[in-house]
Write a protein that holds these residues in place. Structure first.
Motif, PDB file in Angstrom:
ATOM      1  N   GLU A  25      -9.131  -6.709  -1.232  1.00  0.00           N
ATOM      2  CA  GLU A  25      -9.350  -5.291  -1.525  1.00  0.00           C
ATOM      3  C   GLU A  25      -8.071  -4.478  -1.331  1.00  0.00           C
ATOM      4  OE1 GLU A  25     -12.315  -4.080  -2.960  1.00  0.00           O
ATOM      5  OE2 GLU A  25     -12.423  -6.262  -3.129  1.00  0.00           O
TER       6      GLU A  25
ATOM      7  N   GLN B  45      -9.651   4.705  -5.344  1.00  0.00           N
ATOM      8  CA  GLN B  45      -9.212   4.316  -4.000  1.00  0.00           C
ATOM      9  C   GLN B  45     -10.335   4.517  -2.986  1.00  0.00           C
ATOM     10  OE1 GLN B  45      -5.151   4.834  -1.962  1.00  0.00           O
ATOM     11  NE2 GLN B  45      -6.217   6.758  -1.597  1.00  0.00           N
TER      12      GLN B  45
ATOM     13  N   ILE C 241     -12.852   1.675  -3.358  1.00  0.00           N
ATOM     14  CA  ILE C 241     -12.367   0.416  -2.770  1.00  0.00           C
ATOM     15  C   ILE C 241     -12.414   0.482  -1.249  1.00  0.00           C
ATOM     16  CG2 ILE C 241     -10.347  -1.089  -2.514  1.00  0.00           C
ATOM     17  CD1 ILE C 241      -9.626  -0.211  -5.463  1.00  0.00           C
TER      18      ILE C 241
ATOM     19  N   LEU D  98       0.818  -1.209   0.000  1.00  0.00           N
ATOM     20  CA  LEU D  98       0.000   0.000   0.000  1.00  0.00           C
ATOM     21  C   LEU D  98       0.853   1.260   0.000  1.00  0.00           C
ATOM     22  CD1 LEU D  98      -2.790  -1.088   2.504  1.00  0.00           C
ATOM     23  CD2 LEU D  98      -3.084  -0.619   0.058  1.00  0.00           C
TER      24      LEU D  98
ATOM     25  N   LEU E 197      -6.271  -2.476  -4.290  1.00  0.00           N
ATOM     26  CA  LEU E 197      -5.920  -1.060  -4.136  1.00  0.00           C
ATOM     27  C   LEU E 197      -4.445  -0.823  -4.449  1.00  0.00           C
ATOM     28  CD1 LEU E 197      -6.727   1.795  -3.309  1.00  0.00           C
ATOM     29  CD2 LEU E 197      -6.256   1.141  -0.954  1.00  0.00           C
TER      30      LEU E 197
ATOM     31  N   HIS F  38      -3.865  -1.361  -8.264  1.00  0.00           N
ATOM     32  CA  HIS F  38      -4.439  -0.257  -9.038  1.00  0.00           C
ATOM     33  C   HIS F  38      -3.582   0.996  -8.898  1.00  0.00           C
ATOM     34  CE1 HIS F  38      -7.229   3.082  -9.918  1.00  0.00           C
ATOM     35  NE2 HIS F  38      -7.630   2.265 -10.881  1.00  0.00           N
ATOM     36  N   ASN F  39      -3.204   1.322  -7.678  1.00  0.00           N
ATOM     37  CA  ASN F  39      -2.371   2.508  -7.464  1.00  0.00           C
ATOM     38  C   ASN F  39      -1.034   2.370  -8.178  1.00  0.00           C
ATOM     39  OD1 ASN F  39      -4.385   3.665  -5.942  1.00  0.00           O
ATOM     40  ND2 ASN F  39      -3.349   3.418  -3.984  1.00  0.00           N
TER      41      ASN F  39
ATOM     42  N   MET G 222      -7.149   3.036   4.755  1.00  0.00           N
ATOM     43  CA  MET G 222      -6.996   1.627   4.364  1.00  0.00           C
ATOM     44  C   MET G 222      -5.864   0.985   5.164  1.00  0.00           C
ATOM     45  SD  MET G 222      -8.010  -1.031   2.780  1.00  0.00           S
ATOM     46  CE  MET G 222      -8.897  -0.990   1.243  1.00  0.00           C
TER      47      MET G 222
END
Length: 159
Positions: free
Chosen positions: A132, A58, A61, A15, A136, A139-140, A106
């Motif tokens: 999830e 974001q 999600i 993350l 995230l 995707h980021n 998150m």
């Protein structure tokens, strides 16, 4: 217990953009205001569009992960801004701050010992917080890589 903590640490690293991924701070640091809405030749998105897409996706999600009443934006138009550039003074900074705040939320969800990472989300259809958080991070990472490409094409990237 050690396995759960190791899993949480690994998710946090993903993350935060550690390891092979660029992190948000580095990618968006020093973006000149005149570059935020400029299109680079051959690339489909502006830096503003990518920033807003990152923020919106974001948030979606995160909210899906923690809020059974959450309704996702309509795909695809709800996930992209309508303009190439920020329209009001402060939009860029507000978007950056919202992204950071949601990422921190998150992170808190992942590190909370009461969060069962592998339990199915009751209002989902098989998703878990683990899945999830991976979604995230993935995707980021993908779109942060696009931001680097746009900045390189606009010649305002310092590696």
């Amino acid at each position: 217990m050690e396995k759960k903590e190791s899993l949480r640490r690994d998710l946090l690293e993903l993350l935060e953009g550690k390891g092979a991924h660029a992190d948000f701070e580095a990618v968006f640091s020093g973006v000149p205001s005149e570059a935020r809405g400029r299109r680079a030749a051959g690339l489909p998105h502006t830096l503003w569009q990518l920033l807003e897409h990152l923020r919106i996706a974001q948030r979606d999600i995160l909210e899906f992960s923690r809020n059974s009443a959450h309704v996702s934006p309509k795909w695809p138009e709800g996930y992209w801004p309508a303009t190439d550039a920020p329209t009001e003074e402060g939009d860029w900074d507000r978007s950056i701050a919202a992204f950071k705040s949601d990422l921190e939320a998150m992170r808190r969800l992942v590190v909370d010992p009461s969060t069962e990472l592998l339990a199915r989300i009751p209002h989902g259809d098989g998703q878990t917080i683990f899945r999830e958080a991976l979604l995230l991070a993935d995707h980021n990472a993908y779109h942060l890589g696009q931001v680097v490409s746009v900045r390189q094409a606009l010649e305002n990237w310092r590696a």
